[in-house]
Design an enzyme around this catalytic site. Sequence first.
Site, mmCIF file in Angstrom:
data_model
loop_
_atom_site.group_PDB
_atom_site.id
_atom_site.type_symbol
_atom_site.label_atom_id
_atom_site.label_comp_id
_atom_site.label_asym_id
_atom_site.label_seq_id
_atom_site.Cartn_x
_atom_site.Cartn_y
_atom_site.Cartn_z
ATOM 1 N N ILE A 177 0.821 -1.215 0.000
ATOM 2 C CA ILE A 177 0.000 0.000 0.000
ATOM 3 C C ILE A 177 0.859 1.272 0.000
ATOM 4 O O ILE A 177 0.421 2.307 -0.485
ATOM 5 C CB ILE A 177 -1.001 -0.008 1.180
ATOM 6 C CG1 ILE A 177 -2.188 0.902 0.852
ATOM 7 C CG2 ILE A 177 -0.332 0.359 2.490
ATOM 8 C CD1 ILE A 177 -3.404 0.658 1.694
ATOM 9 N N VAL A 181 -2.692 -8.395 12.877
ATOM 10 C CA VAL A 181 -2.518 -8.451 14.333
ATOM 11 C C VAL A 181 -3.879 -8.571 15.043
ATOM 12 O O VAL A 181 -3.991 -9.256 16.066
ATOM 13 C CB VAL A 181 -1.775 -7.179 14.810
ATOM 14 C CG1 VAL A 181 -1.717 -7.105 16.327
ATOM 15 C CG2 VAL A 181 -0.366 -7.141 14.239
ATOM 16 N N TYR A 182 -4.922 -7.963 14.473
ATOM 17 C CA TYR A 182 -6.235 -7.960 15.128
ATOM 18 C C TYR A 182 -7.091 -9.191 14.791
ATOM 19 O O TYR A 182 -8.250 -9.285 15.229
ATOM 20 C CB TYR A 182 -6.985 -6.657 14.803
ATOM 21 C CG TYR A 182 -6.443 -5.431 15.518
ATOM 22 C CD1 TYR A 182 -5.455 -5.525 16.497
ATOM 23 C CD2 TYR A 182 -6.928 -4.165 15.215
ATOM 24 C CE1 TYR A 182 -4.962 -4.404 17.139
ATOM 25 C CE2 TYR A 182 -6.442 -3.027 15.873
ATOM 26 C CZ TYR A 182 -5.465 -3.151 16.833
ATOM 27 O OH TYR A 182 -4.988 -2.040 17.483
ATOM 28 N N ASN A 194 -3.513 1.849 15.329
ATOM 29 C CA ASN A 194 -4.094 1.550 16.653
ATOM 30 C C ASN A 194 -4.440 2.882 17.300
ATOM 31 O O ASN A 194 -4.087 3.948 16.783
ATOM 32 C CB ASN A 194 -3.143 0.705 17.515
ATOM 33 C CG ASN A 194 -1.824 1.406 17.755
ATOM 34 O OD1 ASN A 194 -1.784 2.494 18.335
ATOM 35 N ND2 ASN A 194 -0.733 0.816 17.295
ATOM 36 N N VAL A 199 0.921 -3.048 8.492
ATOM 37 C CA VAL A 199 0.797 -1.989 7.500
ATOM 38 C C VAL A 199 1.110 -0.622 8.132
ATOM 39 O O VAL A 199 1.686 0.262 7.481
ATOM 40 C CB VAL A 199 -0.609 -2.058 6.843
ATOM 41 C CG1 VAL A 199 -1.700 -1.615 7.741
ATOM 42 C CG2 VAL A 199 -0.643 -1.282 5.548
ATOM 43 N N ASP A 200 0.806 -0.452 9.387
ATOM 44 C CA ASP A 200 1.094 0.778 10.135
ATOM 45 C C ASP A 200 2.610 1.039 10.140
ATOM 46 O O ASP A 200 3.075 2.137 9.797
ATOM 47 C CB ASP A 200 0.566 0.594 11.566
ATOM 48 C CG ASP A 200 0.469 1.888 12.354
ATOM 49 O OD1 ASP A 200 0.698 2.960 11.773
ATOM 50 O OD2 ASP A 200 0.145 1.808 13.555
#
Length: 170
Positions: free
Chosen positions: A10, A124-125, A23, A32-33
Amino acid sequence: MHITATRGDITEQRVDAVVNAANSTLLGGGGVDGAIHRAGGREILRACERLRANDYPEGLPVGEAVATTAGELPARWVIHTVGPTYSATRDRSRLLAACHRESLRVADSLGATSVAFPAISTGVYRYPVDEAAEVAVNAIRETDTDVELVRFVLFDERTYRVFAAVTDRQ
Ligand code: AR6
């Protein structure tokens, strides 16, 4: 509106805005963060720190979205949103839908007409990819927006295939 799915990174997308699966702290993380902050440079983090200080002292709530500069990314803006962590006992699909709807609302406020989304909450979530893809695509289809192009950018082949199957089902 045109909704597509592509396999890729992305951070490389040439669109008006890329969405970050952030988050609540807005101060970075993995997945991705981490990739967006690494590729976009310190300017994004500085903008997030200002948002925390001025607008979200307790963090960005799950399901909401907010924009910053995209720093050195090819996009103009990063729209940060916080997905729900998956629960086997509670249906959090409305929060996941809200992430998509609110991100488009922020895009409209910026005048962004092309937006790239990652598979929010599926890393992660732990949200199951097939459920997340249905929720994400339906939420976008149901949102009244001036955004003309939504491109889901999926990092791995399996996630790409699941999203492509849902976006192709017009
Ligand atoms: N481009 C596109 N997709 C990517 C990229 C990339 N460069 N890198 C990873 N993905 P995740 P979440 C995919 O974990 O589940 C962070 O630490 C990844 O393979 O990034 O919403 C945040 O700070 C997966 O398919 O997001 C939060 O703490 C998808 O992006 C937490 O993780 C989402 O995985 C958010 O978890």
